[in-house]
Design a protein around this motif. Structure first.
Motif, PDB file in Angstrom:
ATOM      1  N   ASN A  73       0.587  -1.110  -0.028  1.00  0.00           N
ATOM      2  CA  ASN A  73      -0.100   0.062  -0.094  1.00  0.00           C
ATOM      3  C   ASN A  73       0.917   1.232   0.100  1.00  0.00           C
ATOM      4  O   ASN A  73       0.520   2.201  -0.795  1.00  0.00           O
ATOM      5  N   LEU A  74       2.057   1.168   0.784  1.00  0.00           N
ATOM      6  CA  LEU A  74       2.654   2.386   0.793  1.00  0.00           C
ATOM      7  C   LEU A  74       3.406   2.487  -0.491  1.00  0.00           C
ATOM      8  O   LEU A  74       3.523   3.704  -1.055  1.00  0.00           O
ATOM      9  N   ILE A  75       4.092   1.320  -1.047  1.00  0.00           N
ATOM     10  CA  ILE A  75       4.908   1.543  -2.199  1.00  0.00           C
ATOM     11  C   ILE A  75       3.824   1.789  -3.288  1.00  0.00           C
ATOM     12  O   ILE A  75       4.073   2.996  -4.195  1.00  0.00           O
ATOM     13  N   TYR A  76       2.761   1.517  -3.239  1.00  0.00           N
ATOM     14  CA  TYR A  76       1.624   2.152  -4.352  1.00  0.00           C
ATOM     15  C   TYR A  76       1.361   3.634  -4.275  1.00  0.00           C
ATOM     16  O   TYR A  76       1.578   4.242  -5.450  1.00  0.00           O
ATOM     17  N   PHE A  77       1.427   4.160  -3.241  1.00  0.00           N
ATOM     18  CA  PHE A  77       1.463   5.655  -3.099  1.00  0.00           C
ATOM     19  C   PHE A  77       2.798   6.315  -3.436  1.00  0.00           C
ATOM     20  O   PHE A  77       2.662   7.330  -3.926  1.00  0.00           O
TER      21      PHE A  77
END
Length: 205
Positions: free
Chosen positions: A45-49
């Motif tokens: 999720n953080l990588i996506y953002f």
């Protein structure tokens, strides 16, 4: 790049964790599966953002356990000593990708109380009392109310320190032995911890 499909990925991960048809040989194996699945999705999720906001500086507030970047360097005391080596948590996923762009800070205390701010009977109040052989006990002996230790600076000046083992209650207020300078980049010490208070939108406790 469609946010709706990414939302579905999170939902699928949730279903895998909570309705998993697999059978496990013991509780430790089940815990490892749950933690690994959850933390990998948290990291994704953080990588996506981050990929869509490359210049953004991000602060993630989470439990020390999930923020650890090298958890296997700690000896687990409540079961299999190698339990922590059976999974990779959120912080380690990010460290593997972003390397020195990640700075993980643990918080710890030598006394006080801790409790998650949820009205759930299964969540109990925990008394914090640092044992004599722990880092937290030594910090209190120095009469510090608050303090910060930059682990990276310590190991930069003395690389051999990275392999030194000592006891700490950084993970769940449980005294455990490990190479802590490899597990976090820094440590925030607050001598007396107070219980979290959850405030709703109406300002009520």
């Amino acid at each position: 790049d469609n946010f709706f499909f990414y939302f579905l990925e999170n939902l699928i991960t949730h279903v895998k964790m909570n309705f998993n048809p697999n059978t496990f040989s013991n509780e430790d194996e089940e815990t490892a599966y749950y933690v690994s699945t959850r933390d990998q999705q948290m990291a994704r999720n953080l990588i996506y953002f981050k990929e869509r906001n490359p210049n953004t500086k991000i602060i993630v507030w989470l439990a020390n356990f999930h923020g650890a970047t090298n958890l296997k360097e700690v000896t687990f005391v409540d079961g299999d000593p190698n339990m922590y080596s059976k999974f990779i948590v959120f912080g380690e996923h990010l460290k593997n990708i972003y390397s020195d762009k990640i700075y993980s800070i643990a918080t710890t205390s030598s006394r006080g109380f801790s409790k998650m701010p949820y009205k759930t009977k299964s969540i109990e109040e925990v008394k914090i009392l640092a044992p004599e052989e722990s880092l937290e006990f030594e910090l209190e002996k120095q009469n510090y109310d608050f303090g910060f230790i930059d682990f990276n600076e310590v190991t930069k000046n003395n690389p051999k320190k990275r392999d030194e083992k000592f006891n700490s209650i950084m993970l769940g207020h449980t005294n455990q032995n490990g190479k802590w300078l490899k597990v976090f980049d820094g440590l925030l010490f607050i001598k007396e911890n107070e219980i979290d208070v959850l405030v709703n939108n109406a300002g009520e406790y």
